[in-house]
Write a protein that holds these residues in place. Structure first.
Motif, short mmCIF file in Angstrom:
data_model
loop_
_atom_site.label_atom_id
_atom_site.label_comp_id
_atom_site.label_asym_id
_atom_site.label_seq_id
_atom_site.Cartn_x
_atom_site.Cartn_y
_atom_site.Cartn_z
N LEU A 273 1.00 -1.37 0.28
CA LEU A 273 -0.09 -0.25 0.26
C LEU A 273 0.49 1.17 -0.40
O LEU A 273 0.35 1.97 -0.92
N LEU A 274 2.10 1.04 1.26
CA LEU A 274 2.81 2.68 0.87
C LEU A 274 3.48 2.59 -0.31
O LEU A 274 3.61 4.35 -0.69
N ALA A 275 3.40 1.40 -1.83
CA ALA A 275 4.07 1.62 -2.86
C ALA A 275 2.93 2.25 -4.15
O ALA A 275 3.51 2.97 -4.69
N GLN A 276 1.48 2.01 -3.12
CA GLN A 276 0.63 2.11 -3.92
C GLN A 276 0.11 3.84 -3.95
O GLN A 276 -0.14 4.06 -5.00
N PHE A 277 0.33 4.35 -2.86
CA PHE A 277 -0.05 5.34 -2.35
C PHE A 277 0.86 6.72 -2.95
O PHE A 277 1.03 7.55 -3.08
N ASN A 278 2.77 6.20 -3.18
CA ASN A 278 3.79 6.64 -2.66
C ASN A 278 4.07 6.90 -4.59
O ASN A 278 3.99 7.82 -5.16
N ASP A 279 2.92 5.67 -5.11
CA ASP A 279 2.56 5.99 -6.58
C ASP A 279 2.22 7.22 -7.44
O ASP A 279 1.66 7.50 -8.54
N MET A 280 0.99 7.98 -6.27
CA MET A 280 -0.32 8.21 -6.44
C MET A 280 0.03 10.38 -6.56
O MET A 280 -0.72 10.87 -6.68
N GLY A 281 1.09 9.65 -5.57
CA GLY A 281 2.32 11.15 -5.82
C GLY A 281 1.35 11.50 -3.93
O GLY A 281 1.85 13.03 -3.71
N PHE A 282 1.31 10.66 -2.79
CA PHE A 282 1.35 11.35 -2.09
C PHE A 282 2.29 11.24 -0.74
O PHE A 282 3.54 10.20 -1.19
N ILE B 248 1.49 8.50 4.24
CA ILE B 248 0.63 7.49 3.43
C ILE B 248 1.42 6.37 5.61
O ILE B 248 0.83 6.14 5.80
N LYS B 249 2.21 6.77 5.62
CA LYS B 249 2.67 5.10 7.08
C LYS B 249 1.58 5.66 7.63
O LYS B 249 0.93 5.01 8.59
N GLU B 250 1.90 6.87 8.86
CA GLU B 250 0.93 7.76 9.29
C GLU B 250 -0.54 7.00 9.36
O GLU B 250 -1.08 6.49 10.18
N VAL B 251 -1.11 7.58 7.91
CA VAL B 251 -2.29 6.75 8.01
C VAL B 251 -3.13 5.43 7.40
O VAL B 251 -3.67 4.30 8.26
N LEU B 252 -1.88 5.03 7.39
CA LEU B 252 -2.05 3.05 7.37
C LEU B 252 -2.02 2.38 8.81
O LEU B 252 -2.40 1.50 8.59
N LEU B 253 -0.85 3.04 9.44
CA LEU B 253 -1.05 2.62 11.25
C LEU B 253 -2.48 2.73 11.26
O LEU B 253 -2.94 2.15 12.67
N LEU B 254 -2.84 4.10 11.53
CA LEU B 254 -4.20 4.39 11.71
C LEU B 254 -5.46 3.89 11.12
O LEU B 254 -6.37 3.07 12.29
N CYS B 255 -5.27 3.19 10.06
CA CYS B 255 -6.37 3.10 9.76
C CYS B 255 -6.60 0.86 9.58
O CYS B 255 -6.74 0.33 8.55
N GLU B 256 -5.21 0.71 9.96
CA GLU B 256 -4.56 -0.81 9.96
C GLU B 256 -4.76 -1.13 9.03
O GLU B 256 -4.99 -2.19 8.29
N ASN B 257 -3.78 -1.22 7.59
CA ASN B 257 -3.83 -0.83 6.72
C ASN B 257 -5.31 -1.59 5.75
O ASN B 257 -5.00 -2.27 4.72
N HIS B 258 -6.20 -0.54 5.72
CA HIS B 258 -7.38 -0.50 5.65
C HIS B 258 -7.18 0.70 3.54
O HIS B 258 -7.14 1.54 4.78
N ARG B 259 -7.06 -0.19 3.00
CA ARG B 259 -6.68 0.63 2.11
C ARG B 259 -8.16 1.83 1.26
O ARG B 259 -7.73 2.63 1.38
N LYS C 124 -10.30 3.07 3.11
CA LYS C 124 -10.22 4.18 4.02
C LYS C 124 -8.86 4.97 4.67
O LYS C 124 -8.66 6.02 4.97
N ALA C 125 -7.91 4.52 4.23
CA ALA C 125 -6.17 4.75 4.08
C ALA C 125 -5.90 6.13 3.12
O ALA C 125 -6.23 6.75 2.72
N LEU C 126 -6.85 5.48 1.45
CA LEU C 126 -7.20 6.34 0.86
C LEU C 126 -7.51 7.61 1.15
O LEU C 126 -7.90 8.73 0.96
N GLU C 127 -9.22 7.09 1.43
CA GLU C 127 -10.52 8.81 1.91
C GLU C 127 -9.03 9.74 2.62
O GLU C 127 -9.51 10.64 2.23
N GLU C 128 -8.45 8.89 3.65
CA GLU C 128 -7.93 10.06 5.17
C GLU C 128 -7.02 10.68 4.14
O GLU C 128 -6.61 11.63 4.56
N LEU C 129 -6.16 9.86 3.49
CA LEU C 129 -5.53 11.12 2.49
C LEU C 129 -5.71 11.22 1.57
O LEU C 129 -5.48 13.01 1.87
N MET C 130 -6.45 11.17 0.99
CA MET C 130 -7.15 12.44 -0.14
C MET C 130 -8.29 13.67 0.75
O MET C 130 -8.27 14.65 0.44
#
Length: 82
Positions: free
Chosen positions: A47-56, A61-72, A74-80
């Motif tokens: 997921l880190l690589a995916q979101f990194n490729d999206m430009g985040f 990304i690390k912070e959000v993935l930890l908070l969202c427990e790797n739920h893609r 939820k994490a994407l929504e949070e990053l957006m």
């Protein structure tokens, strides 16, 4: 001596993740963050690589993935919304 099997398991897990193309520092960090769970570390790195490729930004990304427990989703929504 009693810790040797766990240590060898950790090394094998790291080796498998490195062979998938992840950087050594990221693999070690992910394994630590997820109490040496190879499955969770692999999800995180993917997921880190995916979101990194999206430009985040990687630190966000690390912070959000930890908070969202790797739920893609939820994490994407949070990053957006950041």
């Amino acid at each position: 001596p009693c810790c040797l099997p766990q240590f060898l398991g950790y090394l094998r897990a790291c080796d498998r993740l490195l062979k998938q193309g992840y950087e050594e520092g990221q693999v070690e960090e992910a394994m630590e963050m997820f109490q040496y769970s190879e499955k969770k570390a692999a999800e995180f790195l993917h997921l880190l690589a995916q979101f990194n490729d999206m430009g985040f930004q990687q630190n966000e990304i690390k912070e959000v993935l930890l908070l969202c427990e790797n739920h893609r989703e939820k994490a994407l929504e949070e990053l957006m919304t950041q």
